[in-house]
Design a protein around this motif. Structure first.
Motif, PDB file in Angstrom:
ATOM      1  N   SER A 308       1.070   9.181   5.818  1.00 43.26           N
ATOM      2  CA  SER A 308       1.577  10.550   5.988  1.00 43.26           C
ATOM      3  C   SER A 308       2.813  10.552   6.894  1.00 43.26           C
ATOM      4  O   SER A 308       3.748  11.328   6.675  1.00 43.26           O
ATOM      5  CB  SER A 308       0.496  11.456   6.568  1.00 43.26           C
ATOM      6  N   ARG A 311       5.752   9.361   4.801  1.00 41.30           N
ATOM      7  CA  ARG A 311       6.293  10.435   3.966  1.00 41.30           C
ATOM      8  C   ARG A 311       7.088  11.441   4.791  1.00 41.30           C
ATOM      9  O   ARG A 311       8.126  11.941   4.347  1.00 41.30           O
ATOM     10  CB  ARG A 311       5.150  11.133   3.210  1.00 41.30           C
ATOM     11  N   LYS A 315      10.962  12.097   4.268  1.00 40.64           N
ATOM     12  CA  LYS A 315      11.398  13.451   3.943  1.00 40.64           C
ATOM     13  C   LYS A 315      12.633  13.813   4.761  1.00 40.64           C
ATOM     14  O   LYS A 315      13.592  14.399   4.230  1.00 40.64           O
ATOM     15  CB  LYS A 315      10.269  14.443   4.209  1.00 40.64           C
ATOM     16  N   ARG A 438       4.004   6.793  -7.552  1.00 42.71           N
ATOM     17  CA  ARG A 438       3.542   7.981  -6.816  1.00 42.71           C
ATOM     18  C   ARG A 438       2.136   7.815  -6.241  1.00 42.71           C
ATOM     19  O   ARG A 438       1.840   8.343  -5.164  1.00 42.71           O
ATOM     20  CB  ARG A 438       3.606   9.214  -7.721  1.00 42.71           C
ATOM     21  N   LYS A 439       1.249   7.080  -6.933  1.00 42.55           N
ATOM     22  CA  LYS A 439      -0.102   6.894  -6.419  1.00 42.55           C
ATOM     23  C   LYS A 439      -0.090   6.115  -5.104  1.00 42.55           C
ATOM     24  O   LYS A 439      -0.854   6.417  -4.179  1.00 42.55           O
ATOM     25  CB  LYS A 439      -0.970   6.178  -7.451  1.00 42.55           C
ATOM     26  N   LEU A 441       2.522   5.930  -3.072  1.00 45.16           N
ATOM     27  CA  LEU A 441       3.305   6.651  -2.081  1.00 45.16           C
ATOM     28  C   LEU A 441       2.586   7.872  -1.531  1.00 45.16           C
ATOM     29  O   LEU A 441       2.950   8.365  -0.450  1.00 45.16           O
ATOM     30  CB  LEU A 441       4.644   7.079  -2.689  1.00 45.16           C
ATOM     31  N   THR A 442       1.595   8.374  -2.265  1.00 47.46           N
ATOM     32  CA  THR A 442       0.910   9.606  -1.845  1.00 47.46           C
ATOM     33  C   THR A 442      -0.517   9.348  -1.373  1.00 47.46           C
ATOM     34  O   THR A 442      -1.291  10.281  -1.203  1.00 47.46           O
ATOM     35  CB  THR A 442       0.871  10.620  -3.001  1.00 47.46           C
ATOM     36  N   ARG A 443      -0.867   8.103  -1.150  1.00 47.99           N
ATOM     37  CA  ARG A 443      -2.237   7.800  -0.737  1.00 47.99           C
ATOM     38  C   ARG A 443      -2.547   8.344   0.663  1.00 47.99           C
ATOM     39  O   ARG A 443      -1.634   8.581   1.466  1.00 47.99           O
ATOM     40  CB  ARG A 443      -2.482   6.294  -0.787  1.00 47.99           C
TER      41      ARG A 443
END
Length: 451
Positions: A308, A311, A315, A438-439, A441-443
């Motif tokens: 998190s 990310r 961002k 994406r899987k 990167l978004t874990r």
């Protein structure tokens, strides 16, 4: 605050600015020098000299890229060895790398000096245009053994903790190069060879200063009796190859486009393309300094399982690079004529009109270029070099070559649109990469006990 606390506890937005600011400042100063270099040459020596520099500069950058191959390639195993407590191994890699850079600079410099007339002739240049390009290239060739190491030393200083010292040397180098170029061209009224001499002199002085802590044995890395081995050389080449291939691909594209421009529009067309490259040379380093400076923080949190935070940091990187790019697009569209006249002040109205059109089309590049740049940096930071290399190689070589063929019927306009089209395709490719991953990167975050 130590690096562990900095990367793991600092709020992402604050962390972004703390890590990206030094790199951006260094790149900003370097960018100003590139603009000043183009301005001095165009203002004091004229449009033909400016075109000659842009014809020769890809070969100069290829020479520096070879040194960068060793510098970047050695920085990774040096850092790993130091992390393992293997200081002798780190010192040996450092020493061998410095010797390799000097030896490579000597060999390539001699080769480039000898082959300069043939190289420029094969590019299609003739007369004063060709003579100036050869002069410019040969000065860099002669100085190659003592200047190419300066960029590698920047990596070594950072490894040793001299972050402010590295920033100071980068700023000093840009200031010295500007000073010598203004002195040689504006006051002494020397020829184009003095422009390259000014840059080489600034690099040499800063390389000598950067060497001081190593020669005085005040740095973490120390010179030792070198022990060359095939594994050491292979390790250096393997780690430095991705960055090297990207640089070489970009230079091959520039050489090809310059050769086409010489045949389509002569020195004037090369001058216009040079304006675009100088503008890009200001914007792209800012994006590079912004995105790549956060890589250690991103990599640390990725390894710690704090996805998190990764990310959140990325961002900030994506948003900031996007805002910067959009601002640059607006600036170019607002004052294209003034930008062109910075570099080709003695050009006629016809050439100036071509330059304005080229800048207007070129400005659209940054509507999407920031996205692929940030994505490429993101992939490198989380140890995914393959997608990063695909984006890099496609942006530097594959897409430009395909668009040269596709846009050939448009003549010079097709060349000006090449960069914009390349940027769009690179943005689409980057989006596909992010969707595919994406899987991962978004874990969710891994609990600290499990990590």
């Amino acid at each position: 605050m130590d690096s562990t606390r900095l990367f793991s506890e600092t709020p992402p937005l604050k962390l972004f600015f703390i890590t990206s600011a030094p790199g951006s400042v260094s790149m900003l100063v370097s960018s100003f020098y590139q603009i000043a270099d183009g301005f001095f040459i165009g203002h004091f020596l004229g449009a033909t000299a400016f075109a000659a520099v842009n014809l020769a500069i890809p070969f100069v950058i290829i020479n520096f890229s070879l040194a960068d191959l060793v510098g970047v390639g050695s920085a990774v195993p040096i850092s790993v060895a130091l992390g393992k407590g293997q200081s002798e191994e780190a010192n040996n890699i450092f020493t061998c790398a410095c010797i390799l850079i000097a030896a490579t600079g000597l060999f390539i410099g001699l080769l480039m000096f000898t082959a300069a007339p043939l190289i420029i002739r094969l590019m299609g240049a003739e007369g004063d245009f060709a003579h100036m390009a050869v002069q410019y290239l040969r000065v860099y060739a002669l100085a190659s053994p003592v200047t190419t190491i300066v960029f590698a030393l920047d990596n070594y200083l950072r490894i040793c903790g001299f972050i402010r010292g590295s920033l100071f040397i980068n700023i000093l180098m840009s200031l010295l190069c500007c000073f010598f170029e203004l002195l040689f061209l504006g006051i002494f009224h020397w020829g184009i060879w003095a422009a390259s001499l000014a840059s080489c002199l600034g690099m040499f002085i800063c390389a000598a200063i950067a060497m001081i802590p190593f020669f005085r044995k005040r740095a973490l890395l120390k010179f030792c009796r070198p022990k060359f081995s095939a594994p050491v050389i292979r390790q250096i080449i393997a780690c430095g190859s991705p960055n090297f291939l990207s640089n070489i691909a970009g230079r091959i594209t520039s050489i090809l486009i310059n050769a086409i421009l010489v045949r389509l529009g002569g020195a004037a067309a090369v001058s216009v393309y040079g304006v675009l490259m100088f503008v890009d040379g200001f914007i792209q380093p800012l994006l590079y300094g912004m995105c790549d400076s956060v890589q250690p923080a991103v990599g640390y949190n990725w390894g710690a399982g704090k996805f998190s935070r990764v990310r959140a940091i990325e961002k900030c990187c994506f948003v900031s690079s996007g805002i910067l790019s959009l601002l640059m697009t607006a600036v170019i569209l607002l004052i294209p004529e003034r930008i062109a006249m910075l570099f080709i002040s003695d050009a006629g109205n016809e050439i100036l009109a071509v330059a304005v059109l080229a800048l207007e089309l070129f400005s659209l590049t940054y509507l999407t270029r920031w996205f692929s740049f940030a994505t490429q940096s993101y992939m490198l930071a989380i140890e995914k070099p393959l997608p990063a290399s695909v984006i890099s190689a496609s942006t530097a070589l594959v897409f430009p070559l395909l668009l040269i063929l596709a846009l050939w019927p448009l003549g010079l306009t097709g060349i000006w649109l090449n960069l914009t089209g390349t940027s769009l395709l690179a943005g689409i490719l980057s989006l596909l990469v992010l969707i595919k991953l994406r899987k991962q990167l978004t874990r969710a975050d891994i609990p600290s006990e499990a990590a």
